[in-house]
Each structure stands twice: as C-alpha cells, then as structure tokens.
Write an enzyme that holds these catalytic residues in place. Structure first.
Site, PDB file in Angstrom:
ATOM      1  N   LYS B  22      29.312  66.791 124.727  1.00  0.00           N
ATOM      2  CA  LYS B  22      28.963  67.416 126.026  1.00  0.00           C
ATOM      3  C   LYS B  22      30.389  68.435 126.346  1.00  0.00           C
ATOM      4  O   LYS B  22      30.171  69.633 126.658  1.00  0.00           O
ATOM      5  CB  LYS B  22      28.953  66.504 127.001  1.00  0.00           C
ATOM      6  CG  LYS B  22      28.379  67.194 128.397  1.00  0.00           C
ATOM      7  CD  LYS B  22      27.945  66.171 129.597  1.00  0.00           C
ATOM      8  CE  LYS B  22      26.622  65.577 128.979  1.00  0.00           C
ATOM      9  NZ  LYS B  22      26.573  64.019 129.845  1.00  0.00           N
ATOM     10  N   ARG B  92      30.979  62.718 134.048  1.00  0.00           N
ATOM     11  CA  ARG B  92      30.011  62.194 133.036  1.00  0.00           C
ATOM     12  C   ARG B  92      30.896  62.011 131.702  1.00  0.00           C
ATOM     13  O   ARG B  92      31.546  62.493 131.288  1.00  0.00           O
ATOM     14  CB  ARG B  92      29.261  63.635 132.501  1.00  0.00           C
ATOM     15  CG  ARG B  92      28.169  63.920 133.615  1.00  0.00           C
ATOM     16  CD  ARG B  92      27.468  65.225 133.209  1.00  0.00           C
ATOM     17  NE  ARG B  92      26.323  65.684 133.931  1.00  0.00           N
ATOM     18  CZ  ARG B  92      26.237  66.433 135.060  1.00  0.00           C
ATOM     19  NH1 ARG B  92      27.331  67.175 135.364  1.00  0.00           N
ATOM     20  NH2 ARG B  92      25.151  66.677 135.798  1.00  0.00           N
ATOM     21  N   GLY B 101      23.155  54.531 125.344  1.00  0.00           N
ATOM     22  CA  GLY B 101      23.477  53.237 126.086  1.00  0.00           C
ATOM     23  C   GLY B 101      24.795  53.156 127.164  1.00  0.00           C
ATOM     24  O   GLY B 101      24.928  52.418 127.783  1.00  0.00           O
ATOM     25  N   MET B 103      27.058  54.756 130.196  1.00  0.00           N
ATOM     26  CA  MET B 103      27.017  55.329 131.356  1.00  0.00           C
ATOM     27  C   MET B 103      26.902  56.757 131.577  1.00  0.00           C
ATOM     28  O   MET B 103      27.589  57.360 130.582  1.00  0.00           O
ATOM     29  CB  MET B 103      28.559  54.963 132.298  1.00  0.00           C
ATOM     30  CG  MET B 103      28.394  55.424 133.812  1.00  0.00           C
ATOM     31  SD  MET B 103      30.000  55.657 134.672  1.00  0.00           S
ATOM     32  CE  MET B 103      30.050  57.384 134.156  1.00  0.00           C
ATOM     33  N   ARG B 336      22.864  71.515 124.193  1.00  0.00           N
ATOM     34  CA  ARG B 336      23.021  70.803 122.616  1.00  0.00           C
ATOM     35  C   ARG B 336      21.879  70.955 121.710  1.00  0.00           C
ATOM     36  O   ARG B 336      20.671  71.711 122.172  1.00  0.00           O
ATOM     37  CB  ARG B 336      23.245  69.168 122.959  1.00  0.00           C
ATOM     38  CG  ARG B 336      22.110  68.715 123.843  1.00  0.00           C
ATOM     39  CD  ARG B 336      22.314  67.187 124.284  1.00  0.00           C
ATOM     40  NE  ARG B 336      21.056  66.892 124.801  1.00  0.00           N
ATOM     41  CZ  ARG B 336      21.039  65.437 125.394  1.00  0.00           C
ATOM     42  NH1 ARG B 336      21.953  64.678 125.190  1.00  0.00           N
ATOM     43  NH2 ARG B 336      20.119  65.223 125.970  1.00  0.00           N
ATOM     44  N   HIS B 455      13.900  38.755 102.759  1.00  0.00           N
ATOM     45  CA  HIS B 455      12.701  39.102 101.660  1.00  0.00           C
ATOM     46  C   HIS B 455      11.650  39.991 102.297  1.00  0.00           C
ATOM     47  O   HIS B 455      11.297  40.979 101.739  1.00  0.00           O
ATOM     48  CB  HIS B 455      12.126  37.607 101.277  1.00  0.00           C
ATOM     49  CG  HIS B 455      11.086  37.879 100.243  1.00  0.00           C
ATOM     50  ND1 HIS B 455       9.631  37.703 100.807  1.00  0.00           N
ATOM     51  CD2 HIS B 455      10.986  37.985  98.847  1.00  0.00           C
ATOM     52  CE1 HIS B 455       8.944  37.871  99.484  1.00  0.00           C
ATOM     53  NE2 HIS B 455       9.627  38.056  98.618  1.00  0.00           N
ATOM     54  N   SER B 764      23.371  50.190  86.323  1.00  0.00           N
ATOM     55  CA  SER B 764      22.584  50.347  87.393  1.00  0.00           C
ATOM     56  C   SER B 764      23.211  49.574  88.550  1.00  0.00           C
ATOM     57  O   SER B 764      23.199  48.029  88.369  1.00  0.00           O
ATOM     58  CB  SER B 764      21.139  50.108  87.226  1.00  0.00           C
ATOM     59  OG  SER B 764      20.611  50.341  88.491  1.00  0.00           O
ATOM     60  N   CYS B 831      20.347  50.885  92.144  1.00  0.00           N
ATOM     61  CA  CYS B 831      18.997  50.324  92.487  1.00  0.00           C
ATOM     62  C   CYS B 831      18.871  49.392  93.484  1.00  0.00           C
ATOM     63  O   CYS B 831      18.206  48.537  93.997  1.00  0.00           O
ATOM     64  CB  CYS B 831      18.445  49.922  91.189  1.00  0.00           C
ATOM     65  SG  CYS B 831      19.058  48.417  90.720  1.00  0.00           S
ATOM     66  N   TYR B 851      22.025  58.944  89.075  1.00  0.00           N
ATOM     67  CA  TYR B 851      20.687  58.829  90.075  1.00  0.00           C
ATOM     68  C   TYR B 851      20.679  57.882  90.873  1.00  0.00           C
ATOM     69  O   TYR B 851      21.784  56.727  90.859  1.00  0.00           O
ATOM     70  CB  TYR B 851      19.555  58.759  89.151  1.00  0.00           C
ATOM     71  CG  TYR B 851      19.106  57.423  88.443  1.00  0.00           C
ATOM     72  CD1 TYR B 851      18.969  56.306  89.234  1.00  0.00           C
ATOM     73  CD2 TYR B 851      19.791  57.278  87.157  1.00  0.00           C
ATOM     74  CE1 TYR B 851      18.695  54.936  88.638  1.00  0.00           C
ATOM     75  CE2 TYR B 851      19.545  55.953  86.681  1.00  0.00           C
ATOM     76  CZ  TYR B 851      19.076  55.010  87.297  1.00  0.00           C
ATOM     77  OH  TYR B 851      19.213  53.629  86.714  1.00  0.00           O
TER      78      TYR B 851
END
Lengths: 874, 874
Positions: B22, B92, B101, B103, B336, B455, B764, B831, B851
């Site tokens: 801000k 502010r 979250g 003030m 913004r 899981h 991997s 992976c 990758y």
C-alpha cells in the site's frame, strides 16, 4: 600389463596388500638371506580378477603361473610330475590381514600314482611316500573338491582297526598303499571321476579353491566381525615342500620371539621331531618346548635363535615363526608379528622402547586399541573355562566375563541382589529403559533379540558390564520365567549361567572370573598416548559412579550425560509419570516440582565427582511413551496409583503412540511442547552447579539440546534455558558461566550447521541417530533386512554399527566446516557409540573435532586410538 | 543510520519490501502527480525493530515518526490536536503481500474532546464532527485497545431505540454527542482510564497495534496458508483524512480497470455518495455502479477514468483502486494489481499482449500458477452456494467441489456407485491403500485425521479429486456409520454432503457444481508457457485413465508410475497376499505367476495410452504389512480364504510389524529380500513394452528402483532387472531399449550420488521421503508436534509440505553435482509432491533438473511455473 605372479625374491614386506601377509613376509625373509624354501605368490589382484572373470582364472594369469613355476623348477632343479626328481609344493592362502575363516593349506601337491613311486625311491622311504600321498589326497579332496574329510578318516580308522594298530605311525607302507587305494576309490565314487593325476590340474584347482575360500561363509562372517573389506581378496603362496617327517633329524615347530601371554623377553614355542605341521596340531604326541631343541640339535637351535633375533630386530616387533627341519637343515616357513594378550602387548611395547628398538611413537602404533578391552573387564579363569560347554552363542555386545543366577525380570534381579546378596545375570527378550536399575545390579545381561546397537548393548557398554545380545539360540519365556538352550535344556529362575561378552558365548554353569588388573605398563602406554594425542577424550556417563570410573580411566570430561535414565529410578518415576499424564502445564509443573530437588542432587553428585572437568548434559530426549508401561496389567496398576481410570491412561498411551517414533515427538521437540521440562532441568543443572561452586568447585555446565533440525528450534529452546539459567544465577547473587550447545544428529542440522552455529556454542555429533536417518534405516528394524543384505553381499557389516565415513562422514564434514565458518572457536565433539571406535576416532581427528566421548570403559582405547591418529596424520 | 519513515514522495513502487504494497503504491501515485492525500509510511524494518526491541517502538523511531509528522503538518498547513485547524489522519497497515488477517484501518485519528468541537466549527457541521469522533472511538478501542466493538454497537443500538430512529444517519448531532459520552464512559469502565486525549499517544498506540496485528492468530494462519515468511513485518501508513461523508458532493468508491470476474476490458466498480468506506462495506445502502458516477459527477468520473487508464498503463496490469470525493474533489486512496478469477487472469493476460501493453513473457509472469487449480476442477454454482451453511472446516487437501451421499467404507461406496448409480462422498477417519478403489469412484473424500500430505490428500490430488482432510470438527464413527458436524447434527450413511477442496469447507447438503471449462485463453497461455520453459513436465500416473488425463493436460511423460496401487485391485490383491504369506521363494513365485499377466496388462494399457512418451515405473515400494488387514475380523476372514489359521496369519503380520516402518523393510530392500517380486515386475514391464512396440509403439521403459542408500544395493537390484529384461528381450527375438535408474530419497543416496550415478541412468528425487529423513520428522506423526511449533513460531508451515530449499535443497544440489560429474547426460527429475509446487519448480529449474513430475491436474500449473522460472532465471 599387470604382473600377477611374484617369485619370493621379487617381493618384500611392504607389498602386503598385493602379496598378502604371508607372501610378503616370505619374500622379505628370502631377501634377508634366510633359509626359505623356494616359491612364488599369486597376487590378491589375481583373486580380484578371478571374481571379475566370473570365478575363473583367466588364461593370461594361468600362463603366468606356469611360466613362473617353470622358473622355480629350474632353480630348485626338480620337475613337476617327474617321478625321477619330483617337485612337490604346498599351496597356502594369505590375505592382507590374518583370516582364520579361510582355507589354509594343501601339502604335498604334485604327487600322483607314479610320482609317489619315484618319491619312495628317491627318499628310500616307501612308507613316507605313501603317507605323504594319502595326506595329499585327503587335503585336496576336502578343501578343493569338497569331499568331507571325515569320510577319509573313516577309511583310515577302518584300516587301523583291521591292522589292529593304534597310531597312524604304526601303519606300514603296505597299509598306507591300501589306504591310498581306498581313498582313490572313495574319490571316484564321490566325484564320478578319477583323482586328478596331472599336477598342473592339481595346482590350478587348488589356487581356485583358495580364491573361492575368500568368500565362504566363515570368511565373510570373520571379515564382518573384523571390519575387513570384501574386495581385498587373498593371495596364494606356492612353495617347495620341505619335510619334518623324514626321520629323527627332521622336525617342525612354531615359536615366538617373546612370550605372547606375558610379554617376557624369552624365546617361546614348541616343536616335534619327525612330524609334519598337522601332527603338532592334532595333539597326539606332546610337543617339546623350544628350549629343548638346544639339547636335541644345538646347532639348529642356535641358528634358529639367531634368525629369531634378526627377524625381531628387522621387523621391530615380536615375531611368530614357523619352521621345519629336514634331515638336519633348518627352513623358515613363516614369520609374522605375533598375536599377544593385551598385557603382553603393553609389556612388549614398553620393553621395545626401553631396549631402544622402538620410539614411543612406533610403540604406540604397534598396539591394537581394541585389545585394551580385555584389560579393562573381568575374564574367565582359563582352567575353569576349559571344561565348560557353550550352550548358545549370541552377539559380543559388551566385553567382559560374568557368572550369576538368572532372573527374567529387572525387579526380580534387584530383589535377588539386594535381599539375598546373589550374583545375578539378567535374561530378557530385549531390555527397555525400565530395566536400567536391574541391569545395573546384574553381573551381565543376556538378551534374545537386538543387535550390537540395541538398548541392552548400548547401556551395558556404558556401564562397562558384560552383555551378550541377540542370542536367538536360546528360547526365552519371560512369562514362565524359563529359558531353553540350543540343546533344549531348560533353565529356571535362579539357575547359574556364565556369559562371555567378548565372544558372545553363553555357558550353562558358573565359571570363576578374575577381575581386570591394570599393570604399570598400561599406565606407561596411556601416558605416552596422552603425550601425542591432540583429541580430548570424554566419557558418556549418567551417574556419579560412571563419572568416577570415567575419570579413573583418564576421561577429561563428560561428553554426554543422558538425563532420561535418571527418571527411571524408583524415587522419581512416579512423579515423572504424573508429569506425563498431567492435563495442563500447571499440573505438569507440579509434578516437575517434585522431581527438581532429586534431579538437582543427580547433578550435584556428577559435578562433584568430575572436579571441574567439563560436563555436557543433554536435556530429556526419548519420546514420553517410553516411560509408560505397555502391558495391560501394568497399565491398570499405574492408573490406580495415579488415581485415574485405566481407560484414561490407555487413551493417553494411545495418544502418545507414534508410527515412526524415531522421527517423532522426542528430543528438543519435547521442550517445545512442554517447556516446563526443559525449564526444570535447566534449573536443576544451574542450581547444582551453583551449589558445588559454593563449596569450592569450578563447574561450567554445558547444556545440550538434542534433535535440533532448524535454527529457530534451537533459538526457542535456548531462550528457555538462558532465561531460566540467568534468573537462577541472578537470584543466587554469584556469577556462573555456562554454555548452551546442540547435538548434530539430524541430517538437516548438519546441512545447516553454519546457521545453527550462530546460537550453538558447541556441537556434539550424535552419530547413532545421524546414521539411521542418513541411511533411512531404523536399527530397531534392521535385523532381518541385514541378513538378506549380508547374503546378497550388499553390506558386509551393520552400517549403523560403525561410522560410515562416506555418507555420514560427508554430512559431518559439512557440519564441521559450517560450524567453524560461523564460530571459529566452536567446540566439536562426538557422543554417539562411534566415539569409542578407533577407526571412527581417526576420522574424527582428521575432520578436526575437539573431542570424542565414549563409554567410560572405552576411554583408554580412545586415548590410544587418538594418539595413533595424531601420529599417523602428522 | 537506518531511515524508518518515508514521506510518500520519497518512495516509489519498487520499494514494496520496505514500504509495504500500500505504501509503495501511494508513493508511486504521488510521484505520478495523482491526487493522493499527504502522508508517510513507517517501514517494515521499523516493525522488525519493534519485535527485536521486545515489542516496543524505540525512542529513535518514535522521534523520526514525529519529525516526519511535523513536516507533513507543515505541508498540509494543519496541526495535530489544534482545534482551530486540526490535522486528522488514518492509520493503515500495509505489508509486502496483501494480508487480510491483519488489522486494517483506524480513521479520524487526532480527534479528542476539544478537536471535535473545532472540527464542528470548521466544517460547520457538528453532526459530522461527532459522527467522526464516535467512529474513531469505536475503531481505536476495538483494534488498538481490544475493547470489543459489539459493546459500542450495543450503545449505538440503545440510543437509536431511545430516539426511535432506524438508520445511523437519522441520529442528530446531540444524539451523537450522547453516544460519544456513553462510549467514553464505556472505555473508562473497560480500561480503567480515560479515552486518550493526546493525539500523539493515539498515534503511537495505533502504530504499535498495527505492528502487533502482524502476529495475531489470523495473520499467522493466513501466512501459513500463503507461504508468507513471518519475518517480513508490516509497514504502517499514516495519511491525511479525506471525507466522503461531507454531504452530497462527497462520496467514496472502489473500482477495477477491467472486470475481475471475466476479464472484460471495461471499468468495473461501485460508489456511494455521502459515505465513508465502512458504510460501503456495511451494506446498508446499495452502492451504484461506477458508470453511474458519469451521470452524478461527470467531471470527476472523467478524471477518475483517465487516472485509471494511466495507472493500468503505468503498472501494465489491471488495477484495483479506492477513491474518495471530498466536496467535489477526487482523491486516490489506494491502487494495486487487482485480484481476479483464473478465467479473468487468462483473458487479461492474453488481452494485454494483444493490446501491445505486455510481451508474452511479461504476461506469463503476471499469472499466479496456483490460480490455475480453479480452472481444472469443478466448482460450486455460486448462487446455490450462497444459501449453504458451513458445517465444518478441514484442510483444503485437494481442490475442486463435490456433492454426494456419504459412505463410511470404501466397499459401501463402491456398491452405491456401481449398483445404484449414486454420487458418493467417502468419509473416513483416514484412508489407507485399501480404500483406493472406493476413493476412485467417489466425488470427493472427507477425512477426520491427517494433514495436507496424508494418504487421502496425496492420492486425491493424484486423482484430481476433491478432498478435505484432517477435519477434526466432525466426529466420525466408522463402526456405527454416522458422523456429527460441529453443531452436533448427525449424518447417516446415504445423507448428502458437499465439500470444497479448495477452501476446506464442508456443507451439510447437496450443492450443485459445474464442471471445469478450459477457455481458448487457457490454451494460449499454455502455448506461450511451453515456448519459454526448458524444464520438461511429466505426471505421476498409475493407470491408463490417469495417463490420459495427464497427456490431455500437456504432460510429456510419466515421471512416476507407482505399482503398489495396482496390487490393491480386486483381481490381484488375493494373489498378492498369497505371495506375502508364502513360506518360501517357490510359493512366492507361484503367487507372483498369477499376478504377472494382470500386471503386464496394466503396463500395456499405460504404454499404449502414453504413445511413446517416456514412462518411469517404480518397483514395489511400501512395506508388505500395508497389504494385510489390521482388524481381527478381517484377519480371520483372510486367513480362511488363504487356507491358513488365523494364528499363522496373525503371526505373519506381527513378524512384519516394524517400530519405524518409514525406515524399515520397503523400497529396494523388498527386492533384496524377495528378488522374485522385482523379477516379476521387470518381466511384466518388458513384456508389455515388447507387446506395444509390436503393434507399432515406440516404448522405452524407464525402470526405477526406490529407496536406494548404497551403490551396492543399486547394483544388486539392477542386476536382477537387467538379467530378467535381457533374457525376456532375447527370447522375443526383437530389440528393446530400456533404462534403469533410481529414486534419490534417502540422504545417503544424495550424499553418494557420484557413486550411485555409475549405475543409475537417471535420478528421480523423491522429496517426500527425502524431506522427512532430512528433518528426522515423520509426516505421519508430525500433526501434534506442528501445532506446538506453530505456536512457538518455530515453523510457519509444515516443513514436509513444501520443498525445503535450504536443507533438503542442499542435499539435492550435492546429488545433482555428483550425478552430473559421473554421468554428464544423466536425466534428473523430481517426483515428490513438490513437483507440482511453483516455488519448488523454480528451485528444480535453478539446480538444473531435466523435468518435474506432478499430479496430472497440476501439469498446467507446472508448465506455467516452469515458464516463469525460465523467464526469471535467464
């Protein structure tokens, strides 16, 4: 092109890696001009090639062997397979390190049906020739072709029976011919082919058999126990035969340049006339002491004595020699640095220095630190041991000898000791922290499960107490309080048992022990070690008693004082359990308030005992569920005592249950969840230090935070400690220095050590946990996995049992570098089990640690190992 | 000396880290010459100092604040606390990232009993002055002094009742004076002191309150969810008040330069005349759309339109602006980059490029990859959602919306779907591999326990299926098949439930959903992403169905095909269990023979679907006990089926029990113990590849060995694979290329990667396990520990849930360097779950992986994230 075969005069003692110990020393003796039968060595590299080539001797190596063989034939003027002038050889294995598990020797190789006749003529001794032939057939069949020796022995016994003779020596030449005939028939039956007549085939088959024996089960097991890498391979020595059994001017013997039991500087050994080496071993005739050779053959004795002296001077160490006398002529068959008892090792080292043969440094390098174990623990009285039967064998988890009545429960053991003054052996499937006191009062501990790093093993080593762990040969029924040995015999509570924690042997009777005795030589060696080492040596000790032992053995501080064992003692376990089941911080604090004064006294005792030497105290580490009972009955009882319902306690225990407790709620994570515990412990430590200092002490406590993985975690717990400590100190009105540091036992702590060092004044490597996490292998679960891994030849020994210098070592180096970068004067130690292992100590020295900390009884070992490191890494 | 306070014209948009979003934008607008009320920003560094100084604003900072304040007073020509010409300000918060979250705002600061009188005179509006004062007292008391707002509201309501008026606006100046009186009395009662009259005290207290609000619970929770570090701190903006409630030529509003829901290029917003911001939010009066401002105040509208255009052109992005009109004069209070729906984000990005405002690269950088999730999953129809009640909230474990009838058992769920065609939500305490099929047929999954990496969460994300996990607000009784919501209401089997996997919300009714729709703009963005990215993107997929989804979303291969899920399917679980309980290798082989053809078909299906794209198949990984039942009844039933006794099966299950299964008998350790399994799997893979290639395919299977910690282990398992594969290929008579590689998921594998690469053709990174072991923290057990760690501010989020670039990252770098050193062309992938996380993808790009592999539904996210990495790391 690689050279795979060396004639003895091409080698020397420094080529041990290539030629094996035996080959290198035969070459060295040859070079010294000593009477050594001619021969050559097939190198360890040939063995490696053999395995690389799918267990086959490649044709280039075979060619080289026979070319060298031909050269040797030319020199000795005999020929392989030539009945008129046969060349007979022995084939012996010989690796870098002595390896009793491997195939040893084949004698008389080169004999066949026609050569034996030639030999008979040449020696004019038919009996000798056929005796040699039948020995060769047995040895070759047994060790090369895997036809069991006992089948040949059965034939020998049968013929002796038929001929009604008692000793082999009473058999005639004809008897031996008959035996050879039957031996060959047996061989044909067993192998489906005639006994090989071609000496070249005999030779190659034998060399291959030596190579194969490198990987037999016994050899692998031996290597695992002795940390010998599987890729070294063995060399093979092929050497002209000389015969000690050619009549009364022949003989054979072994001797040491000094007494291997006491170290006394006097030729020590025995010999047998008209005999081959195996006859000495067989023990049918009693050998004479080496002195008597002076009477039998004074010239030979004098020649041998001078050779012995020359060899000892040359190798600058006590020698163990084998010799043969063939028709009055002395031959040296082997020399090596002699094995000796720990006491002898001390004396010899000190003597060699005072005789001017060695410098102190050299003398220190000659002693195997591990051997000191034997000096520090009780041992069985040898004559009592001789008649005892091994009823089971487990892992040699903690050295020493012990005899006592067995009890299957820590409480029963305590009662037997305290109320009836019995000597006790605690027998458990496995031990847990609840058994600590019972273990402490016992002479020794036997467990049915768990490895060298199981709870029983670790704690017993810390106590310097004999322990045989993982003894699966006995069946233990803790409920019925009985134990069955490997023969099925049942032992009840109160029956006698003896344990040898150095071999893992279990005996079903009481065997007398003698206490350890530290001689003056031991003190001298330790003094010299202290002169050279740069690493400090501390001990892991949790009680004033341990601290006293540690100090007396030369510890310079306590590197790890675990506080969890303290909570199991009778006067506080209940309060501690109240703390665990407390519903809120308030109730937790109330319970902790009861523990505070007791805990403070623990530390007062330790600080007082340590007389100002540094003491590192680790805050509570194990998960809380370890302090609660597991069995339903015990839970019900405890619930009653605690004044809560069984359901409530059960649900608390369930709540504390973890899928992977190793990576769960323990270490500093407890201090984050229950700051009250860390606060109480800090208060106890600081108040104890203040109290001791008030009485003239100079304690600077080192408070250690376990299981840190992140700098913020360390900061949080450190703040609890510092706030508490500073307020206690301020209240006391006097000053007190203290340090706060951390264990490095989680990979991430090592990886971020540069950060961690910002708030840690010292690091202590907890290599037990660090190893498990680095390998992703829980040592509690490794048992069955490891067996499969040994079988697959992936691991040669339990990777969690010794410091893995490659993987774990890399993490340690990262941590040392990071730590020193941030805090150049950071104190660095190791307090894992590995802190007492010589190879690991050397590694710690090389990466620049400040100290190692180990069980009190390993302190002398660590002192020597540290000195060796300092000497060899200059 | 650090400068802690910046007047708006000293800053600019690039100073976001220091001034907050801000503050930086207010400064930028000031610099652009736009009408911004004067003011200054207290920096984020002041906030950090505040915390370092034990939550106190140090006197040097306080001095700087008042010095700057004095300068501002001079510029505006008003004075703090001067009734004749009072300076009133807003305070502010404003951090780097938007933080709902925290003030937010205090208005009218500077008012007190005398200033309010002055303001009344100056504005000639007593009502306005007291209305401002009562608002200020409420806000200051609520957000700074923690006196609850509802207590003030009660007074307001009481006065309205007394005065019989309905709207606040109907209250007279006298009414408001009375209210102010009562407010101040309330304050005195609550705080024990008078409402502060000194504006300087008001100011400093307010600034401290903003700093404090950085660490309130809501803010911490928000940061955790949005990966915002706790040490950033917040800035505070102090700005001259302007009033939209000064009569009918005053007003206030918010507007976007484009439509944030659709992306349409048209000013979008609303305003309210004679009102303050909070009135707009309160929703008492209905605001007008921004177009209507053109009718009300055409000049102001035109000025605003031009400012909007200027700002969008300046920031090159859609702007979200706040403005106030004070007596006909326009003031800009904030601008913004506007939040937008995923669809709007796509359209705006594509439009800005076609409008020439952005390059493709810039456009790609503007889109938050995580936002794409919303495009790929079903969502609730908004109007249906509005009336629904949240009956519980869990973790947003897998995005999407789902409605269905609840079932508490996987088998019941299957039956409901297959036999009755129902839509189903599976409700479980936690899921296990046995539930896979039930999960697959469900619309969504709700679990009572387990975190974002449980899981249920992992599997659901893999399936692209909605999941809310760890929902402790519901009580689930699986036995009774009922569930209670947070209000205590009971839901039975078959009742309707709706889940929002993106928010964690659970609704107790059926809410209609709409399917994901991928627009042309999405395709364009993906095309652009593919143009720039260098990382390949693969998917984790275990079935032909998953493979098809992955391909359709742009996956270039399968990076992880887990084979364990396959074994749970009905046609093979029995044979697999026979294999587990088999007494010897023979019986094991027999059971495996039954599985071979089925497993081969699995791979044929996947290879066929993947049309020659690479497929990495991981050999069986989980410990075998996961495949056996846990409940007594199930054990008895299975024992019967297997034809063995319950005792035998129970003892087998006990034998397989491990203390730390995470570090136990799993991964390649299974292949060492039971080579038959690896052999069967290899055979299935190779035979499948041969079969597919025979029909014109071009499969080059990549076989991956899990959990390797030592090169010898890799060699052993690789030999099994190669021997099997080569013999199958030789038998087939045609050629086939295949690769063998390994997971790097154990620290030691990473540390010894140079060795490992000798035998691994690809790596991997299994960062799930690697993270757990590096932290020594089991994610199954982390739940309770983490809560304590959040509270202690040690962790801000679950360290196992995102890639730890510091510790784990260091290991990865070591492995990448080691791997490439040994094998320069080694294929390197990831992976773990982290393969789909933008920050982790950026890290993977930077350390040089080839990758990343992620859940199929995260492939678009990964494509975009990879492009952003490539662009920002040139």
């Amino acid at each position: 092109m690689t050279k795979y075969v060396y004639v003895f005069n091409e080698g020397n003692a420094s080529m041990r890696n290539l030629l094996g110990g035996k080959g290198a020393n035969l070459a060295e003796m040859t070079g010294l001009g000593l009477p050594v039968p001619r021969g050559f060595t097939v190198t360890t590299e040939a063995c490696t090639r053999y395995y690389a080539d799918a267990e086959k001797i490649a044709s280039d190596i075979e060619d080289e062997i026979f070319a060298t063989f031909a050269k040797t034939e030319a020199i000795v003027g005999k020929k392989f397979g030539d009945p008129s002038n046969p060349f007979l050889v022995s084939v012996r294995s010989g690796s870098r390190a002595s390896m009793p598990g491997m195939m040893d020797t084949i004698l008389n190789l080169g004999l066949n049906d026609s050569v034996v006749e030639g030999l008979a003529k040449l020696t004019e001794n038919e009996r000798f020739a056929y005796d040699s032939y039948r020995r060769f057939i047995t040895m070759f069949s047994d060790v090369v072709m895997e036809v069991e020796k006992k089948k040949f022995d059965a034939i020998l016994d049968a013929v002796k029976e038929e001929k009604k003779v008692h000793f082999d020596t009473d058999l005639t030449a004809d008897d031996l011919k008959e035996i050879v005939k039957r031996f060959k028939a047996l061989y044909l039956r067993e192998k489906g082919e005639e006994f090989p007549q071609d000496p070249r085939v005999q030779l190659i088959e034998s060399i291959e058999a030596v190579f194969r024996s490198w990987n037999n089960e016994r050899a692998i097991a031996y290597r695992r126990m002795n940390d010998i890498p599987g890729d070294w391979g063995t060399a093979v020595n092929v050497q002209e035969m000389v015969y000690g059994n050619m009549g009364n001017t022949s003989g054979t013997g072994v001797a040491f340049t000094r007494n291997p039991a006491t170290g006394e500087n006097k030729l020590y050994g025995e010999f047998l006339m008209n005999a081959q080496g195996e006859d000495v071993v067989a023990g049918i005739r009693t050998p004479q002491t080496i002195d008597e050779l002076n009477k039998v053959m004074p010239e030979v004795y004098e020649q041998f004595r001078m050779i012995a002296e020359k060899l000892e001077n040359h190798y600058k160490d006590m020698q163990d020699m084998e010799f043969t006398i063939e028709r009055g002529k002395l031959f040296m068959l082997q020399t090596r640095n002699g094995k000796r008892t720990a006491a002898a090792a001390m004396k010899i080292a000190v003597d060699l220095v005072s005789e001017g043969m060695l410098t102190k440094k050299d003398a220190l390098m000659k002693i195997d630190p591990k051997q000191l174990d034997a000096l520090l623990h009780p041992t069985f009285i040898q004559k009592d041991l001789k008649s005892a039967t091994v009823i089971a064998k487990g892992l040699p988890a903690s050295p020493g000898a012990a005899a006592g009545r067995i009890y299957f429960d820590a409480a029963d053991a305590e009662k037997a000791v305290n109320e009836r003054g019995e000597k006790v052996i605690l027998v458990r499937l496995e031990t847990s922290p609840e058994d600590i006191v019972g273990m402490d009062v016992s002479q020794g501990i036997l467990t049915g499960r768990g490895g060298m790093t199981s709870h029983a093993a670790v704690v017993a080593r810390g106590m310097g107490k004999c322990c045989v762990s993982g003894c699966s040969e006995v069946v233990i029924d803790e409920d019925k309080k009985i134990m069955k040995d490997k023969f099925g015999k049942v032992y009840n509570e109160g029956d006698w048992l003896s344990l040898d924690g150095s071999t893992g042997n279990v005996y079903g009777e009481a065997i007398n022990t003698q206490d350890a005795e530290l001689t003056g030589d031991f003190g001298t060696i330790m003094e010299w070690a202290d002169e050279f080492r740069t690493l400090k040596i501390r001990a892991n000790a949790d009680s004033p008693k341990d601290a006293a032992v540690a100090l007396s053995l030369g510890a310079e501080g306590i590197g790890l004082c675990r506080t969890e064992h303290m909570f199991f003692e009778a006067d506080r376990i209940f309060a501690f359990r109240q703390m665990i089941v407390a519903k809120d911080a308030e109730a937790r604090k109330k319970a902790l308030d009861k523990i505070l004064p007791i805990q403070r006294e623990d530390f007062v005792g330790i600080f007082t005992e340590m007389k100002g030497h540094p003491v590192t105290i680790r805050l509570l580490d194990p998960p809380l569920h370890e302090f609660l009972p597991k069995e339903e009955d015990d839970i019900a009882e405890l619930a009653k005592e605690l004044g809560i319902s069984s359901e409530e306690l059960t649900s608390k225990i369930e709540m504390l249950h973890e899928l992977n407790p190793m990576m769960g709620h323990r270490g500093c994570r407890l201090a984050v969840s229950y700051p009250e515990i860390a606060v109480m412990q800090t208060r106890a430590i600081i108040e104890a230090a203040l109290a001791v200092n008030k009485n003239g002490g100079s304690v600077i406590p080192e408070i250690m935070i376990p299981l840190v993985c992140d700098i913020k975690e360390l900061k949080f717990v450190k703040k609890l400690i510092v706030d508490t400590a500073d307020s206690v100190i301020a209240d006391s009105g006097v000053g007190l220095k203290y340090m706060v540091g951390t264990m490095i036992e989680i990979p991430r702590a090592a990886l971020t050590a540069d950060e961690i060092a910002k708030d840690a004044e010292f690091f202590s490597f907890g290599t037990n946990d660090l190893t498990q996490m680095t390998y992703g292998l829980s040592r509690d679960d490794a048992g069955r996995i490891l067996d499969d891994y040994y079988r697959a030849k992936i691991f040669e020994s339990d990777p969690t049992a010794k410091l893995d210098q490659i993987g774990v070592g890399k993490l340690m180096k990262i941590a040392v570098e990071g730590g020193k970068e941030t805090r150049p004067d950071i104190k660095l130690g190791i307090c894992g089990e590995h802190g007492g292992d010589p190879a690991s100590i050397d590694f710690c020295h090389r990466i620049g640690l400040s100290y190692v900390s180990c069980s009190p009884f390993r302190v002398p070992i660590a002192r020597l190992a540290a000195a060796q490191s300092a000497i060899s890494n200059i």
